[in-house]
Each structure stands twice: as C-alpha cells, then as structure tokens.
Design a protein around this motif. Structure first.
Motif, PDB file in Angstrom:
ATOM      1  N   UNK A  46      65.593  57.100  48.374  1.00  0.00           N
ATOM      2  CA  UNK A  46      64.363  57.792  47.981  1.00  0.00           C
ATOM      3  C   UNK A  46      64.438  59.241  48.425  1.00  0.00           C
ATOM      4  N   UNK A  47      64.365  60.168  47.469  1.00  0.00           N
ATOM      5  CA  UNK A  47      64.402  61.586  47.808  1.00  0.00           C
ATOM      6  C   UNK A  47      63.020  62.041  48.274  1.00  0.00           C
ATOM      7  N   UNK A  48      62.941  63.124  49.058  1.00  0.00           N
ATOM      8  CA  UNK A  48      61.639  63.613  49.535  1.00  0.00           C
ATOM      9  C   UNK A  48      60.720  63.965  48.371  1.00  0.00           C
ATOM     10  N   UNK A  49      59.419  63.728  48.556  1.00  0.00           N
ATOM     11  CA  UNK A  49      58.435  64.057  47.524  1.00  0.00           C
ATOM     12  C   UNK A  49      58.244  65.567  47.487  1.00  0.00           C
ATOM     13  N   UNK A  50      58.354  66.159  46.308  1.00  0.00           N
ATOM     14  CA  UNK A  50      58.263  67.614  46.168  1.00  0.00           C
ATOM     15  C   UNK A  50      56.836  68.100  46.368  1.00  0.00           C
ATOM     16  N   UNK A  51      56.705  69.389  46.689  1.00  0.00           N
ATOM     17  CA  UNK A  51      55.377  69.991  46.847  1.00  0.00           C
ATOM     18  C   UNK A  51      54.618  69.979  45.529  1.00  0.00           C
ATOM     19  N   UNK A  52      55.333  70.117  44.431  1.00  0.00           N
ATOM     20  CA  UNK A  52      54.689  70.075  43.114  1.00  0.00           C
ATOM     21  C   UNK A  52      54.040  68.714  42.873  1.00  0.00           C
ATOM     22  N   UNK A  53      54.748  67.648  43.260  1.00  0.00           N
ATOM     23  CA  UNK A  53      54.191  66.304  43.098  1.00  0.00           C
ATOM     24  C   UNK A  53      52.987  66.108  44.015  1.00  0.00           C
ATOM     25  N   UNK A  54      53.062  66.644  45.228  1.00  0.00           N
ATOM     26  CA  UNK A  54      51.936  66.524  46.153  1.00  0.00           C
ATOM     27  C   UNK A  54      50.703  67.230  45.604  1.00  0.00           C
ATOM     28  N   UNK A  55      50.897  68.407  44.996  1.00  0.00           N
ATOM     29  CA  UNK A  55      49.760  69.130  44.410  1.00  0.00           C
ATOM     30  C   UNK A  55      49.164  68.338  43.251  1.00  0.00           C
ATOM     31  N   UNK A  56      50.021  67.679  42.467  1.00  0.00           N
ATOM     32  CA  UNK A  56      49.531  66.844  41.368  1.00  0.00           C
ATOM     33  C   UNK A  56      48.718  65.680  41.916  1.00  0.00           C
ATOM     34  N   UNK A  57      49.195  65.066  42.982  1.00  0.00           N
ATOM     35  CA  UNK A  57      48.461  63.951  43.603  1.00  0.00           C
ATOM     36  C   UNK A  57      47.111  64.425  44.107  1.00  0.00           C
ATOM     37  N   UNK A  58      47.079  65.621  44.712  1.00  0.00           N
ATOM     38  CA  UNK A  58      45.818  66.169  45.212  1.00  0.00           C
ATOM     39  C   UNK A  58      44.792  66.301  44.092  1.00  0.00           C
ATOM     40  N   UNK A  59      45.245  66.704  42.903  1.00  0.00           N
ATOM     41  CA  UNK A  59      44.330  66.848  41.762  1.00  0.00           C
ATOM     42  C   UNK A  59      43.919  65.491  41.205  1.00  0.00           C
ATOM     43  N   UNK A  60      44.872  64.555  41.165  1.00  0.00           N
ATOM     44  CA  UNK A  60      44.565  63.226  40.631  1.00  0.00           C
ATOM     45  C   UNK A  60      43.569  62.481  41.509  1.00  0.00           C
ATOM     46  N   UNK A  61      43.539  62.806  42.803  1.00  0.00           N
ATOM     47  CA  UNK A  61      42.590  62.164  43.706  1.00  0.00           C
ATOM     48  C   UNK A  61      41.143  62.528  43.382  1.00  0.00           C
TER      49      UNK A  61
END
Length: 241
Positions: A46-61
């Motif tokens: 499992x590769x580290x989760x990118x900052x771009x993906x984290x920002x997407x998760x923040x919006x999806x929340x």
C-alpha cells in the motif's frame, strides 16, 4: 527473495544503518533506521495516501456519503480512512468565530433536531442557533433535551450573541431558563420566524449521512457524532463567507 543490501536504505534520511524490526500484518519484514528512527517496509503493498486524495476526502466528508462509500471512491483502505477521519473529527473546533462588530441588529433562530448514536433508543439532540442575517451557524450543542443541555447550548454562542441578540425559539420550556427574558421570543411555526433554522435542519439531514433517519451510516460513538456535526458546521459556514 531476499533484499539486496543496497535496497535497505531509509526512505527518510537515506541512511543504510537499518535493522530488522519484526514484520507487518502480511508477513513482509519491517525495518527501523538507527539514524532517524523511521520504521519502514521495502516495496510496500500500500503506497502512502497523497495530499490530493486527502483533500478530496475532506470535501466528501461534507456530503451525504458513507465512510465505506468514500473508501470505495478514493480507493483507500477502510482502516486507514477510519483512523484518518477519527483524528480529523477529534481536532475539529467545537465553537465558531464571529465578528465582534456586527453590521446590523443581531437576531438568532434556535431549534433542536433529533438524532441518535448506535441505537435509536439512545437519543441525541442537536441544538442549533443561526444568525438570521448571515444564515451562518453561531451556536451548537449535542446532548439530551434537558435544561442542562439548553444551558450548554446557549453558552456555545459567542458572548456578543448571548447578551445582545434577540432569540426566536419554539415553546420548549428549557429556553426560558437560559435566555434573557427581554431577548427571548417564543413563537409557533406558523409565524415563519424560525423558518431558516428549520430549513437548516433539512439541510443537515440531506448532507450529513449520520443524520439520515433510515440509514446504516449512523454514528456508533458520541465523540465521532459530535465531531462530524461540527465538521459540517465549519464547512457550511465557510460556504456562506
């Protein structure tokens, strides 16, 4: 296949002074750098989760999507997402910031919204106050429907609202014990004077999956429930700025 000595290099400080330090859940060997202390796996699955993906998760929340749905969309592991969200909700401030110099007369609308944690028998009420002029949430408390909760709810409002705002509420008796008599207006729904906060209740139910009455996305822990509500409040207020 054994790793070549050159592969055993710390990904943080590039030191080759690394030692074997057990293994991870899938049996791959884990190493620790003697120079900086970093623990790592060579060629991790499992590769580290990118900052771009984290920002997407923040919006999806901020939308009505379950955590498992977010995990599927962003293709992150369920365990990682749960840990990430729990930490984010724990760090979310439990109070709003407002201007100490309002541009107009302060008027708030207050209401209580039913919800539950873990079981529908475990009722949890969300007390909300919004500024009628800005439509922003200025106070919130999550608890039961007692006078004690009413007191904590009113204390969640910035001091300038507690002392100066005219507050429109329903006829729930607990409000009378916490709001100054000269500032309190108890009204019925037919007056339309609490329409905005009642409409906000619908917005919460439409956009926060934990508040949908018939859903499998309900909160199992009160702290996460509280954090999720406040996380949405800050996101909602930011949209109105």
């Amino acid at each position: 296949m054994c790793e070549k000595p050159s592969e055993r290099v710390c990904p943080t400080c590039s030191s080759e002074q690394v030692i074997r330090n057990g293994s991870v859940h899938n049996g791959k060997p884990k190493y620790q750098c003697k120079s900086c202390g970093r623990q790592f796996v060579i060629n991790p699955t499992n590769s580290p989760v990118s900052e771009e993906t984290k920002h997407l998760i923040d919006r999806l929340l901020l939308e009505r999507i379950s955590l498992r749905g977010i995990a599927r969309v962003t293709q992150v592991s369920w365990s990682w997402l749960q840990d990430y969200v729990n930490q984010k909700l724990a760090r979310t401030p439990r109070q709003v910031k407002v201007s100490e110099n309002p541009r107009s007369k302060l008027i708030v609308e207050c209401d209580e919204m039913w919800s539950f944690v873990d079981s529908k028998k475990n009722e949890v009420y969300i007390w909300l106050a919004i500024d009628r002029n800005t439509r922003q949430v200025v106070g919130c408390f999550i608890g039961d429907r007692t006078r004690k909760s009413a007191r904590k709810f009113w204390e969640s409002l910035p001091a300038i609202y507690q002392h100066n705002a005219i507050a429109y509420t329903d006829f729930w008796q607990a409000y009378k014990t916490v709001i100054l008599p000269n500032n309190h207006r108890a009204v019925g729904k037919e007056t339309g004077l609490t329409n905005h906060v009642e409409r906000l209740n619908n917005t919460f139910r439409q956009r926060v999956s934990r508040l949908v009455r018939e859903s499998l996305s309900f909160s199992k822990k009160l702290n996460n429930h509280i954090g999720a509500i406040w996380y949405f409040i800050h996101g909602y207020n930011a949209e109105l700025d």
